[in-house]
Design an enzyme around this catalytic site. Structure first.
Site, short mmCIF file in Angstrom:
data_model
loop_
_atom_site.label_atom_id
_atom_site.label_comp_id
_atom_site.label_asym_id
_atom_site.label_seq_id
_atom_site.Cartn_x
_atom_site.Cartn_y
_atom_site.Cartn_z
N SER A 144 3.50 1.58 -0.18
CA SER A 144 3.19 0.40 0.66
C SER A 144 4.02 0.45 1.91
O SER A 144 5.13 0.99 1.92
CB SER A 144 3.50 -0.89 -0.10
OG SER A 144 3.38 -2.00 0.77
N TYR A 158 9.02 -6.39 -4.70
CA TYR A 158 7.89 -5.47 -4.49
C TYR A 158 8.31 -4.34 -3.54
O TYR A 158 8.05 -3.17 -3.80
CB TYR A 158 6.71 -6.25 -3.91
CG TYR A 158 5.48 -5.44 -3.61
CD1 TYR A 158 4.62 -5.02 -4.63
CD2 TYR A 158 5.15 -5.10 -2.29
CE1 TYR A 158 3.47 -4.29 -4.35
CE2 TYR A 158 3.99 -4.38 -2.01
CZ TYR A 158 3.17 -3.97 -3.04
OH TYR A 158 2.03 -3.26 -2.75
P1 NAP Z 1 -5.64 -4.51 -7.33
O1 NAP Z 1 -7.11 -4.67 -7.12
O2 NAP Z 1 -4.89 -5.58 -8.04
O3 NAP Z 1 -5.44 -3.11 -8.08
C1 NAP Z 1 -4.36 -2.83 -8.90
C2 NAP Z 1 -4.88 -2.03 -10.06
O4 NAP Z 1 -3.78 -1.60 -10.86
C3 NAP Z 1 -5.83 -2.83 -10.96
O5 NAP Z 1 -7.08 -2.17 -11.03
C4 NAP Z 1 -5.13 -2.86 -12.31
O6 NAP Z 1 -6.09 -2.67 -13.34
C5 NAP Z 1 -4.16 -1.67 -12.22
N1 NAP Z 1 -3.00 -1.86 -13.06
C6 NAP Z 1 -2.07 -2.85 -12.99
N2 NAP Z 1 -1.15 -2.69 -13.96
C7 NAP Z 1 -1.52 -1.58 -14.65
C8 NAP Z 1 -0.98 -0.89 -15.76
N3 NAP Z 1 0.14 -1.32 -16.37
N4 NAP Z 1 -1.61 0.22 -16.21
C9 NAP Z 1 -2.74 0.67 -15.60
N5 NAP Z 1 -3.29 0.07 -14.54
C10 NAP Z 1 -2.69 -1.04 -14.07
O7 NAP Z 1 -4.90 -4.29 -5.95
P2 NAP Z 1 -5.08 -3.26 -4.76
O8 NAP Z 1 -4.84 -4.01 -3.53
O9 NAP Z 1 -6.31 -2.46 -4.92
O10 NAP Z 1 -3.79 -2.32 -5.00
C11 NAP Z 1 -3.88 -0.92 -5.26
C12 NAP Z 1 -2.56 -0.29 -4.88
O11 NAP Z 1 -2.37 -0.44 -3.46
C13 NAP Z 1 -1.33 -0.90 -5.54
O12 NAP Z 1 -0.40 0.11 -5.86
C14 NAP Z 1 -0.77 -1.80 -4.45
O13 NAP Z 1 0.60 -2.06 -4.62
C15 NAP Z 1 -1.06 -0.97 -3.22
N6 NAP Z 1 -1.09 -1.70 -1.97
C16 NAP Z 1 -1.98 -2.70 -1.75
C17 NAP Z 1 -1.98 -3.37 -0.53
C18 NAP Z 1 -2.96 -4.48 -0.23
O14 NAP Z 1 -2.78 -5.17 0.79
N7 NAP Z 1 -3.98 -4.68 -1.03
C19 NAP Z 1 -1.08 -3.00 0.47
C20 NAP Z 1 -0.18 -1.97 0.22
C21 NAP Z 1 -0.19 -1.31 -1.00
P3 NAP Z 1 -5.98 -3.32 -14.82
O15 NAP Z 1 -5.71 -4.77 -14.63
O16 NAP Z 1 -7.30 -2.99 -15.43
O17 NAP Z 1 -4.89 -2.60 -15.52
#
Ligand code: NAP
Length: 253
Positions: A144, A158
């Site tokens: 991130s 975070y």
């Molecule tokens: P999201 O839709 O909440 O995706 C997170 C995913 O991680 C979910 O599909 C969840 O699936 C999975 N997950 C969580 N805990 C887990 C575990 N213990 N084991 C296996 N899977 C797990 O959010 P997103 O925005 O797409 O985020 C994806 C990545 O991008 C993350 O690493 C986040 O930190 C990073 N990121 C996001 C942003 C943003 O603005 N959206 C910015 C910077 C970085 P389940 O619930 O099915 O396990």
């Protein structure tokens, strides 16, 4: 349609939603067979359906990446069904509701470190073990902009977990490039998923808030994040090793 990943097997953790789901479909559109992993079988099935609708090939494996036995079983299941693992995108992540560090709940702190740091380490541990014995591969860890690049009040826990993802990525890259395993990170800024909504915030509220926070004036589109991940995983990035690619609309400048 370009076919950069034709014949390759790509694992995407956290593939049931958001960036992971979008990235899985993007890999499949470029010829990969995609394995999506996460805890929620229903969400993963939704991604498999989207891939099929796009004319691609995918299957799902449920796994909690914070558990060593699950992380090991996940890679073994991919190899058992596909024979090999060429690319892994360690995207599963968790963001607690924003809170100053002095008020952050200990369980929320622990969960962020478990999913974001331990989960990425365990995933890499078993992915690397397979790739080392099978001619190499590429790993992309989703970090991130908040962490190594930006500090944001309320997101200290975070940020610490994501700074650790970048540090793990660079150490792993050095340790494994000699075995043909290219490891990089992609660091998105606020992107168009529910994770970037503050508690109670609508998408319209978020659009207003980020106008003053992100030089480009908007959140990242999921295509824009996925295309960076695909590039880092592709042969075209063959000289990129231990890189942490910022895709954040200028937020960290
Ligand atoms: P999201 O839709 O909440 O995706 C997170 C995913 O991680 C979910 O599909 C969840 O699936 C999975 N997950 C969580 N805990 C887990 C575990 N213990 N084991 C296996 N899977 C797990 O959010 P997103 O925005 O797409 O985020 C994806 C990545 O991008 C993350 O690493 C986040 O930190 C990073 N990121 C996001 C942003 C943003 O603005 N959206 C910015 C910077 C970085 P389940 O619930 O099915 O396990």
């Amino acid at each position: 349609m370009s076919e950069r990943f034709s014949g390759r097997t790509v694992l995407v953790t956290g593939g049931g939603s958001g960036i992971g789901r979008h990235t899985a479909v993007a890999f499949a559109r470029e010829g990969a067979h995609v394995v999506v992993a996460g805890r929620d079988a229903g969400k993963l099935a939704g991604t498999v359906e989207l891939v099929a609708a796009a004319g691609g090939s995918a299957h799902a494996v449920t796994a909690d990446v914070t558990r060593a036995a699950d992380a090991e079983r996940l890679v073994a299941a991919v190899v058992e069904r596909r024979g090999r693992l060429d690319v892994a995108v360690n995207n599963a992540g968790y963001l607690a509701a924003p809170a100053p560090l002095a008020e952050l709940d200990a369980a929320e702190w622990a969960r962020m470190l478990d999913v974001n740091v331990t989960g990425v380490w365990l995933s890499m541990k078993y992915e690397i073990a397979h790739m080392r014995d099978n001619g190499g591969g590429a790993i992309v860890n989703v970090s991130s902009t908040v962490g190594t690049h930006r500090r944001v009040p309320g997101l200290g826990g975070y940020g610490a977990s994501k700074a650790a993802v970048t540090a793990l990525t660079k150490a792993a890259a050095l340790e494994n490039i000699g075995d043909g395993i290219r490891i990089n990170a992609v660091s998105p800024g606020s992107s168009d998923t529910a994770m970037s909504l503050r508690p109670g915030e609508t998408e319209a509220d978020r659009a207003e808030r980020v106008k003053g926070q992100i030089p480009i004036g908007r959140v990242g589109e999921l295509d824009e994040i996925a295309s960076a991940i695909l590039w880092a995983a592709s042969d075209g990035a063959g000289f990129a090793v231990g890189h942490d690619l910022l895709v954040d609309g200028g937020a960290a400048l």
